[in-house]
Design a protein around this motif. Structure first.
Motif, PDB file in Angstrom:
ATOM      1  N   ARG A   1      -5.973 -89.820 -61.807  1.00  0.00           N
ATOM      2  CA  ARG A   1      -4.877 -90.909 -61.413  1.00  0.00           C
ATOM      3  C   ARG A   1      -4.902 -91.336 -60.125  1.00  0.00           C
ATOM      4  N   ILE A   2      -5.468 -90.788 -59.177  1.00  0.00           N
ATOM      5  CA  ILE A   2      -5.335 -91.156 -57.720  1.00  0.00           C
ATOM      6  C   ILE A   2      -6.484 -92.254 -57.646  1.00  0.00           C
ATOM      7  N   PRO A   3      -5.985 -93.306 -56.946  1.00  0.00           N
ATOM      8  CA  PRO A   3      -6.927 -94.569 -56.829  1.00  0.00           C
ATOM      9  C   PRO A   3      -8.325 -93.809 -56.257  1.00  0.00           C
ATOM     10  N   ALA A   4      -9.488 -94.600 -56.447  1.00  0.00           N
ATOM     11  CA  ALA A   4     -10.554 -94.028 -56.000  1.00  0.00           C
ATOM     12  C   ALA A   4     -10.818 -93.878 -54.502  1.00  0.00           C
ATOM     13  N   ARG A   5     -10.060 -94.686 -53.963  1.00  0.00           N
ATOM     14  CA  ARG A   5     -10.325 -94.833 -52.233  1.00  0.00           C
ATOM     15  C   ARG A   5      -9.540 -93.689 -51.751  1.00  0.00           C
ATOM     16  N   TYR A   6      -8.483 -93.188 -52.549  1.00  0.00           N
ATOM     17  CA  TYR A   6      -7.876 -92.138 -51.967  1.00  0.00           C
ATOM     18  C   TYR A   6      -8.095 -90.562 -52.544  1.00  0.00           C
TER      19      TYR A   6
ATOM     20  N   PRO B   1      -8.761 -78.099 -63.935  1.00  0.00           N
ATOM     21  CA  PRO B   1      -7.953 -77.694 -62.837  1.00  0.00           C
ATOM     22  C   PRO B   1      -6.855 -79.058 -62.356  1.00  0.00           C
ATOM     23  N   ALA B   2      -5.855 -78.543 -61.948  1.00  0.00           N
ATOM     24  CA  ALA B   2      -4.747 -79.651 -61.955  1.00  0.00           C
ATOM     25  C   ALA B   2      -5.218 -80.638 -60.880  1.00  0.00           C
ATOM     26  N   LEU B   3      -6.049 -80.188 -59.741  1.00  0.00           N
ATOM     27  CA  LEU B   3      -6.555 -81.114 -58.914  1.00  0.00           C
ATOM     28  C   LEU B   3      -7.477 -82.173 -59.493  1.00  0.00           C
TER      29      LEU B   3
ATOM     30  N   LEU C   1      -1.236 -79.632 -54.751  1.00  0.00           N
ATOM     31  CA  LEU C   1      -1.960 -78.953 -55.926  1.00  0.00           C
ATOM     32  C   LEU C   1      -3.032 -78.035 -55.422  1.00  0.00           C
ATOM     33  N   LEU C   2      -3.564 -78.129 -53.920  1.00  0.00           N
ATOM     34  CA  LEU C   2      -4.461 -77.015 -53.774  1.00  0.00           C
ATOM     35  C   LEU C   2      -3.671 -75.900 -53.291  1.00  0.00           C
ATOM     36  N   ALA C   3      -2.421 -75.925 -53.088  1.00  0.00           N
ATOM     37  CA  ALA C   3      -1.646 -74.687 -52.783  1.00  0.00           C
ATOM     38  C   ALA C   3      -1.065 -74.126 -54.033  1.00  0.00           C
ATOM     39  N   GLY C   4      -1.589 -74.913 -55.023  1.00  0.00           N
ATOM     40  CA  GLY C   4      -1.071 -74.040 -56.371  1.00  0.00           C
ATOM     41  C   GLY C   4       0.165 -74.532 -56.956  1.00  0.00           C
ATOM     42  N   VAL C   5       0.777 -75.403 -56.329  1.00  0.00           N
ATOM     43  CA  VAL C   5       2.094 -76.037 -57.042  1.00  0.00           C
ATOM     44  C   VAL C   5       2.011 -76.728 -58.266  1.00  0.00           C
ATOM     45  N   ARG C   6       2.687 -76.295 -59.210  1.00  0.00           N
ATOM     46  CA  ARG C   6       2.794 -77.038 -60.532  1.00  0.00           C
ATOM     47  C   ARG C   6       3.410 -78.353 -60.202  1.00  0.00           C
ATOM     48  N   LEU C   7       2.857 -79.322 -60.677  1.00  0.00           N
ATOM     49  CA  LEU C   7       3.423 -80.804 -60.024  1.00  0.00           C
ATOM     50  C   LEU C   7       3.339 -81.907 -61.249  1.00  0.00           C
ATOM     51  N   ARG C   8       4.372 -82.469 -61.399  1.00  0.00           N
ATOM     52  CA  ARG C   8       4.228 -83.719 -62.307  1.00  0.00           C
ATOM     53  C   ARG C   8       4.947 -84.770 -61.282  1.00  0.00           C
ATOM     54  N   TRP C   9       3.845 -85.723 -61.250  1.00  0.00           N
ATOM     55  CA  TRP C   9       4.165 -86.727 -60.085  1.00  0.00           C
ATOM     56  C   TRP C   9       3.662 -88.249 -60.259  1.00  0.00           C
ATOM     57  N   LYS C  10       4.349 -89.159 -59.802  1.00  0.00           N
ATOM     58  CA  LYS C  10       4.013 -90.478 -60.240  1.00  0.00           C
ATOM     59  C   LYS C  10       3.922 -91.201 -59.004  1.00  0.00           C
ATOM     60  N   ALA C  11       2.997 -92.258 -58.770  1.00  0.00           N
ATOM     61  CA  ALA C  11       2.726 -93.188 -57.710  1.00  0.00           C
ATOM     62  C   ALA C  11       2.851 -94.658 -58.205  1.00  0.00           C
ATOM     63  N   ILE C  12       3.588 -95.570 -57.534  1.00  0.00           N
ATOM     64  CA  ILE C  12       3.724 -96.857 -57.611  1.00  0.00           C
ATOM     65  C   ILE C  12       4.171 -97.689 -56.217  1.00  0.00           C
TER      66      ILE C  12
ATOM     67  N   HIS D   1      -2.748 -93.219 -47.531  1.00  0.00           N
ATOM     68  CA  HIS D   1      -3.807 -91.797 -47.081  1.00  0.00           C
ATOM     69  C   HIS D   1      -3.064 -90.649 -47.200  1.00  0.00           C
ATOM     70  N   GLN D   2      -1.918 -90.561 -46.429  1.00  0.00           N
ATOM     71  CA  GLN D   2      -1.126 -89.541 -46.248  1.00  0.00           C
ATOM     72  C   GLN D   2      -0.235 -88.965 -47.520  1.00  0.00           C
ATOM     73  N   ALA D   3       0.165 -89.992 -47.909  1.00  0.00           N
ATOM     74  CA  ALA D   3       1.077 -89.791 -49.090  1.00  0.00           C
ATOM     75  C   ALA D   3       0.325 -89.156 -50.241  1.00  0.00           C
ATOM     76  N   TYR D   4      -1.187 -89.617 -50.375  1.00  0.00           N
ATOM     77  CA  TYR D   4      -1.851 -89.181 -51.656  1.00  0.00           C
ATOM     78  C   TYR D   4      -2.577 -87.769 -51.252  1.00  0.00           C
ATOM     79  N   GLY D   5      -2.663 -87.855 -49.840  1.00  0.00           N
ATOM     80  CA  GLY D   5      -3.150 -86.527 -49.296  1.00  0.00           C
ATOM     81  C   GLY D   5      -2.119 -85.439 -49.500  1.00  0.00           C
ATOM     82  N   ALA D   6      -0.997 -85.693 -49.428  1.00  0.00           N
ATOM     83  CA  ALA D   6       0.175 -84.696 -49.587  1.00  0.00           C
ATOM     84  C   ALA D   6       0.109 -84.078 -51.109  1.00  0.00           C
ATOM     85  N   VAL D   7       0.013 -84.923 -51.833  1.00  0.00           N
ATOM     86  CA  VAL D   7      -0.034 -84.783 -53.390  1.00  0.00           C
ATOM     87  C   VAL D   7      -1.119 -83.819 -53.564  1.00  0.00           C
ATOM     88  N   ARG D   8      -2.460 -84.045 -53.140  1.00  0.00           N
ATOM     89  CA  ARG D   8      -3.586 -83.162 -52.888  1.00  0.00           C
ATOM     90  C   ARG D   8      -3.423 -81.867 -52.438  1.00  0.00           C
ATOM     91  N   SER D   9      -2.721 -81.662 -51.393  1.00  0.00           N
ATOM     92  CA  SER D   9      -2.312 -80.576 -50.596  1.00  0.00           C
ATOM     93  C   SER D   9      -1.633 -79.674 -51.448  1.00  0.00           C
TER      94      SER D   9
END
Length: 261
Positions: A47-52, A39-41, A111-122, A101-109
């Motif tokens: 790739r998401i840091p363990a803390r987030y 699953p995409a999530l 993906l949970l909404a079913g959006v196909r997503l290519r993303w990067k974080a730095i 926390h909010q930024a990574y939460g937005a990515v997870r949200s």
């Protein structure tokens, strides 16, 4: 193949079975369906840091942005929406208020909404470190990859030491995403006036237009959690041992003093 070279079906089957057996494959084994794709999530959380990895976007403005981006996505394979264009977010707050926390939460949200997503974080500091010219490294190609990514998180903008070179890199990256209207999540602990001084007026101007500002306030969560851990540790520490018989008996000197009083 000529007609006289043709082999009976049974002979071909036996030959194929022999080849499979030689390769360690059981020809009599039942075929099973291919494993479901990850699953995409789950793939994203690797790739998401363990803390987030369990982060949740719960700020109303971030939740509204997720909904808007998900609804604006172009239909793709199996009808799943994909990010095309959209507004960006500038998440501003003092240290420890939950911006990342909010930024990574937005990515997870998304993906949970079913959006196909290519993303990067730095982080901004890592961005400059990765793109800094050095032998054998194509920084230009990496910059263009970040500039074209459908969703990009730039964490702690303004935290790295600034220079003419970092200002130019930031300008090229933000300007490309500004022109293509690609969603970008930017976190910073600087107000716009300080941010403008740090990254330049041209970048600040584009961020002002392309982003919706989300302001996070409150105490430093990291310090609050550290204080709570210390308090819990202190409460869990057993009391020091005391003499069960009570206080020590008075010495002769102390008894004499009481007698004099």
């Amino acid at each position: 193949m000529r007609d006289h070279d043709a082999q009976p079906v049974g002979g071909i089957a036996r030959r194929l079975a022999h080849i499979l057996t030689a390769r360690g494959i059981d020809p009599a084994a039942k075929l099973t369906d291919a494993a479901e794709p990850t699953p995409a999530l789950q793939a994203a959380e690797a790739r998401i840091p363990a803390r987030y990895q369990a982060s949740v976007a719960d700020h109303p403005a971030v939740v509204a942005w997720v909904r808007e981006v998900a609804q604006a996505g172009r239909p793709g394979p199996k009808g799943a929406p994909g990010i095309a264009q959209g507004r960006s977010l500038l998440i501003v707050g003092t240290t420890g208020t939950g911006k990342t926390h909010q930024a990574y939460g937005a990515v997870r949200s998304l993906l949970l909404a079913g959006v196909r997503l290519r993303w990067k974080a730095i982080t901004a500091a890592d961005l400059y470190a990765e793109l800094r010219p050095r032998p054998g490294h194509d920084g230009e190609r990496e910059l263009m990859d970040l500039a074209r990514c459908p969703l990009l998180i730039i964490d702690d903008l303004g935290a790295a030491k600034s220079s003419e070179w970092t200002e130019e890199i930031t300008m090229r990256l933000i300007n490309r995403r500004y022109n293509e209207m690609l969603p970008t999540l930017v976190t910073t602990n600087l107000g716009m006036a300080d941010l403008r001084q740090h990254i330049g007026d041209r970048v600040a101007s584009r961020l002002t237009e392309m982003t919706d500002k989300v302001i996070l306030d409150g105490p430093d969560r990291r310090r609050a959690l550290a204080a709570k851990r210390r308090s819990n540790a202190a409460a869990a520490t057993p009391p020091a041992c005391t003499d069960v018989a009570g206080s020590a008996p008075p010495t002769a000197v102390s008894a004499a003093r009481r007698h004099i009083r």
